[in-house]
Design a protein around this motif. Structure first.
Motif, PDB file in Angstrom:
ATOM      1  N   PHE A   2      15.649 -11.998  16.408  1.00 51.78           N
ATOM      2  CA  PHE A   2      16.639 -10.382  17.432  1.00 51.78           C
ATOM      3  C   PHE A   2      17.764  -9.936  16.306  1.00 51.78           C
ATOM      4  O   PHE A   2      18.458 -10.091  17.101  1.00 51.78           O
ATOM      5  CB  PHE A   2      16.484 -10.270  18.177  1.00 51.78           C
ATOM      6  CG  PHE A   2      14.399 -10.418  18.680  1.00 51.78           C
ATOM      7  CD1 PHE A   2      14.219  -9.457  18.722  1.00 51.78           C
ATOM      8  CD2 PHE A   2      13.959 -11.255  18.733  1.00 51.78           C
ATOM      9  CE1 PHE A   2      12.678  -8.482  18.821  1.00 51.78           C
ATOM     10  CE2 PHE A   2      12.217 -11.379  19.067  1.00 51.78           C
ATOM     11  CZ  PHE A   2      11.746  -9.960  19.120  1.00 51.78           C
ATOM     12  N   SER A   3      17.679 -10.009  15.132  1.00 55.29           N
ATOM     13  CA  SER A   3      19.131 -10.053  14.937  1.00 55.29           C
ATOM     14  C   SER A   3      18.820  -8.998  13.613  1.00 55.29           C
ATOM     15  O   SER A   3      18.525  -7.382  14.211  1.00 55.29           O
ATOM     16  CB  SER A   3      20.095 -11.140  14.343  1.00 55.29           C
ATOM     17  OG  SER A   3      19.057 -11.848  13.087  1.00 55.29           O
ATOM     18  N   MET A   4      18.842  -8.955  12.852  1.00 55.77           N
ATOM     19  CA  MET A   4      18.572  -8.298  11.734  1.00 55.77           C
ATOM     20  C   MET A   4      17.372  -8.387  10.370  1.00 55.77           C
ATOM     21  O   MET A   4      17.357  -9.915  10.533  1.00 55.77           O
ATOM     22  CB  MET A   4      20.541  -8.126  10.501  1.00 55.77           C
ATOM     23  CG  MET A   4      21.284  -7.265  11.021  1.00 55.77           C
ATOM     24  SD  MET A   4      21.518  -5.436  11.088  1.00 55.77           S
ATOM     25  CE  MET A   4      20.881  -4.454   9.583  1.00 55.77           C
ATOM     26  N   THR A   5      16.882  -8.188   9.821  1.00 51.59           N
ATOM     27  CA  THR A   5      15.088  -8.497   9.858  1.00 51.59           C
ATOM     28  C   THR A   5      16.040  -9.339   8.348  1.00 51.59           C
ATOM     29  O   THR A   5      15.783 -10.374   7.821  1.00 51.59           O
ATOM     30  CB  THR A   5      14.559  -6.962   9.606  1.00 51.59           C
ATOM     31  OG1 THR A   5      14.460  -6.129  10.036  1.00 51.59           O
ATOM     32  CG2 THR A   5      13.504  -7.819   8.238  1.00 51.59           C
ATOM     33  N   SER A   6      16.995  -8.942   7.287  1.00 54.74           N
ATOM     34  CA  SER A   6      17.714  -9.311   6.475  1.00 54.74           C
ATOM     35  C   SER A   6      18.058 -10.378   6.774  1.00 54.74           C
ATOM     36  O   SER A   6      17.997 -11.626   5.634  1.00 54.74           O
ATOM     37  CB  SER A   6      18.694  -9.213   5.608  1.00 54.74           C
ATOM     38  OG  SER A   6      19.527  -7.967   6.558  1.00 54.74           O
ATOM     39  N   SER A   7      18.539 -11.050   8.029  1.00 60.23           N
ATOM     40  CA  SER A   7      19.388 -12.146   7.827  1.00 60.23           C
ATOM     41  C   SER A   7      17.815 -13.221   8.812  1.00 60.23           C
ATOM     42  O   SER A   7      17.977 -14.359   8.361  1.00 60.23           O
ATOM     43  CB  SER A   7      19.693 -11.750   9.501  1.00 60.23           C
ATOM     44  OG  SER A   7      21.106 -11.522   8.700  1.00 60.23           O
ATOM     45  N   ALA A   8      17.220 -12.024   9.389  1.00 62.11           N
ATOM     46  CA  ALA A   8      16.020 -13.233   9.800  1.00 62.11           C
ATOM     47  C   ALA A   8      15.382 -14.028   9.451  1.00 62.11           C
ATOM     48  O   ALA A   8      14.385 -14.717   9.198  1.00 62.11           O
ATOM     49  CB  ALA A   8      14.775 -12.547  11.458  1.00 62.11           C
ATOM     50  N   LEU A   9      14.612 -13.258   7.589  1.00 63.02           N
ATOM     51  CA  LEU A   9      14.325 -13.059   6.962  1.00 63.02           C
ATOM     52  C   LEU A   9      14.561 -14.418   6.845  1.00 63.02           C
ATOM     53  O   LEU A   9      13.064 -15.090   5.955  1.00 63.02           O
ATOM     54  CB  LEU A   9      14.209 -12.271   5.944  1.00 63.02           C
ATOM     55  CG  LEU A   9      12.726 -12.492   4.760  1.00 63.02           C
ATOM     56  CD1 LEU A   9      11.394 -12.025   5.444  1.00 63.02           C
ATOM     57  CD2 LEU A   9      13.243 -11.074   4.056  1.00 63.02           C
ATOM     58  N   ILE A  10      15.589 -15.082   7.151  1.00 62.55           N
ATOM     59  CA  ILE A  10      15.998 -16.174   5.463  1.00 62.55           C
ATOM     60  C   ILE A  10      15.322 -18.172   6.247  1.00 62.55           C
ATOM     61  O   ILE A  10      15.342 -18.505   5.836  1.00 62.55           O
ATOM     62  CB  ILE A  10      17.590 -16.233   6.069  1.00 62.55           C
ATOM     63  CG1 ILE A  10      18.478 -15.180   5.125  1.00 62.55           C
ATOM     64  CG2 ILE A  10      18.327 -17.632   5.484  1.00 62.55           C
ATOM     65  CD1 ILE A  10      19.871 -15.728   5.240  1.00 62.55           C
TER      66      ILE A  10
END
Length: 506
Positions: free
Chosen positions: A239-247
């Motif tokens: 639950f941070s940024m979608t672009s970060s969580a996707l990693i």
């Protein structure tokens, strides 16, 4: 087990580190990471400092957020980002300011430098531990870690910022880096740290099957605390940024797929409940990560920004992704393609490595497609692509460690490629000259001083002039009333003062 070079196997069996050698190893590690911390502090504290400037920078300093998704109607899946942003303000106002005696703006510069340096150092240390597990040699592991540092600083072309500070300064302006720190860089680093820990567990199962996830010496209370703390960290990462969580979530999805296929191949046919049970705690963690990510995406799609960015232009997304993949210097792609060929060769030679190498390649492909979808919507910026670029970089270093484990004689050519591909010819980054930072810092300090002077004179409102050359001076929404509220929140002023930002008159 994996068929290793005879020299490596023999030396591992017949030699055990003496206490003196172990002490020297710890000293070398301590010296290396102490120097690396100094480098990061110079980079984030002097070369490219961060300070509060634009409206978002000041607004989110006083928005503490909650652990519950949905409270932020604009982007309801952002939990970590809001907590990190406000946490920087709290750390600055109640720790760095009293200890240093600096004003709020200068103290925030050093707060961000410290947090970013320690966070980046943490990812490097976890990568070192992973590389040490793979190579079983301290110097090779330090070389792999150093390669990641070199890539982070030097792999990008001069027209882009380094990977460790992926700002799009020509687009957003020099003063946007505080929001960038809390909303993009810290979530990226957290997800990369968890990714590195997961990779370490996977390689331990392949290279050292007897190694336990949690040492048996831990009692049940300690194990419960570790598992609980890990669960909270995983929750915040997704639950941070979608672009970060996707990693992390995409890698967990690929790992779960491969683990399921392995169980099906082993048992031929399994009932769904039996299959789930056979995956054990490892499969549960992978599924939990993917599930949290899907919930976060659902919240994001039903938020204000998700509705605003409902359309997709995949042609633009593909071209934008290709443009930013090209932001790497040619030397990096030479290194990455070479490493790809070598790890494919290793996969053919060593059966035990095939699964994890195939998972890495599939993960990078899925991650690239995911980032294309993200930038196909709205808000396509360089820092949105930074998670993908860092993932490619860290994968290259893991593959480099694998190469050095099974082909240690290639250390010399590998060092040549890593160093000279990025540093020759060396170009400095021209997107953020230091005089621009000094100018923005002077503006921010003058605004705070003007508010303090207004409080001293008993004024109820203040008009602050914004230089016309600033790119966002015509965006009134970028200078929120939260500027005054934030100053009062942290004790810079003691009462609310109405403030209005206006462009300077000609």
């Amino acid at each position: 087990m994996i068929h290793e070079p005879q020299s490596l196997t023999k030396s591992a069996q017949n030699s055990s580190p003496s206490p003196q050698a172990s002490c020297h190893s710890r000293v070398l590690t301590a010296v290396y990471f102490s120097l690396l911390l100094g480098v990061f502090l110079l980079f984030f504290g002097y070369a490219y400092p961060t300070l509060p400037f634009w409206g978002d920078d000041w607004q989110y300093l006083s928005v503490y957020g909650t652990m519950k998704p949905g409270d932020n109607g604009w982007i309801p899946d952002r939990i970590l980002s809001l907590l990190a942003h406000a946490g920087l303000g709290v750390l600055c106002a109640y720790v760095f300011m009293p200890l240093s005696g600096l004003d709020f703006v200068d103290a925030m510069v050093y707060t961000c430098a410290f947090v970013l340096s320690v966070s980046t150092l943490g990812v490097c240390y976890l990568l070192y531990r992973l590389s040490l597990l793979i190579t079983r040699h301290q110097i090779l592991a330090l070389f792999s870690t150093s390669s990641f540092v070199i890539i982070g600083f030097c792999a990008s072309k001069a027209s882009f910022m380094p990977l460790f500070l992926p700002a799009d300064l020509q687009e957003e302006g020099v003063g946007y880096t505080l929001t960038l720190t809390a909303f993009y860089i810290i979530p990226n680093l957290l997800n990369l740290a968890l990714l590195t820990l997961l990779m370490r567990y996977q390689f331990a199962q392949i290279l050292r099957p007897s190694e336990q996830v949690l040492p048996k010496s831990f009692d049940s209370t300690t194990r419960a605390l570790i598992i609980g703390g890990g669960g909270v960290t995983l929750y915040l990462a997704q639950f941070s940024m979608t672009s970060s969580a996707l990693i992390l979530s995409s890698y967990c999805g690929v790992a779960l797929l491969f683990a399921t296929l392995a169980r099906l191949q082993q048992h031929k046919s399994l009932a769904p409940l039996v299959l789930i049970k056979s995956l054990g705690f490892y499969g549960l963690v992978l599924a939990l990560c993917v599930g949290l990510f899907l919930v976060a995406v659902w919240y994001g799609l039903h938020g204000g920004r998700g509705s605003y960015c409902g359309g997709y232009d995949f042609g633009f997304g593909i071209s934008y992704a290709i443009k930013h993949l090209k932001s790497f210097r040619a030397g990096f792609w030479v290194l990455f393609i070479t490493l790809t060929l070598f790890v494919v060769y290793l996969a053919f030679r060593h059966k035990e490595l095939r699964g994890i190498i195939a998972a890495h390649i599939l993960w990078l492909a899925i991650l690239t497609i995911g980032y294309v979808g993200i930038v196909s919507s709205c808000g396509a910026k360089h820092y949105l692509m930074s998670g993908l670029l860092l993932s490619v970089a860290i994968t290259a270093c893991v593959w480099l460690a694998l190469l050095l484990r099974f082909m240690p004689r290639l250390i010399a050519p590998a060092a040549f490629v890593v160093i000279f591909s990025f540093l020759h010819p060396f170009q400095g980054y021209d997107e953020r000259p230091r005089d621009a930072y000094l100018q923005h810092r002077a503006y921010a300090k003058a605004w705070v001083a003007q508010m303090q002077e207004a409080e001293f004179k008993g004024l109820d409102s203040v008009v602050i002039a914004i230089p016309r050359e600033l790119p966002h001076q015509h965006w009134a929404s970028w200078f929120f009333p939260a500027f005054s509220h934030t100053l009062r929140q942290f004790g810079i002023i003691r009462r609310e003062i109405k403030v209005e930002f206006k462009p300077q008159s000609k």
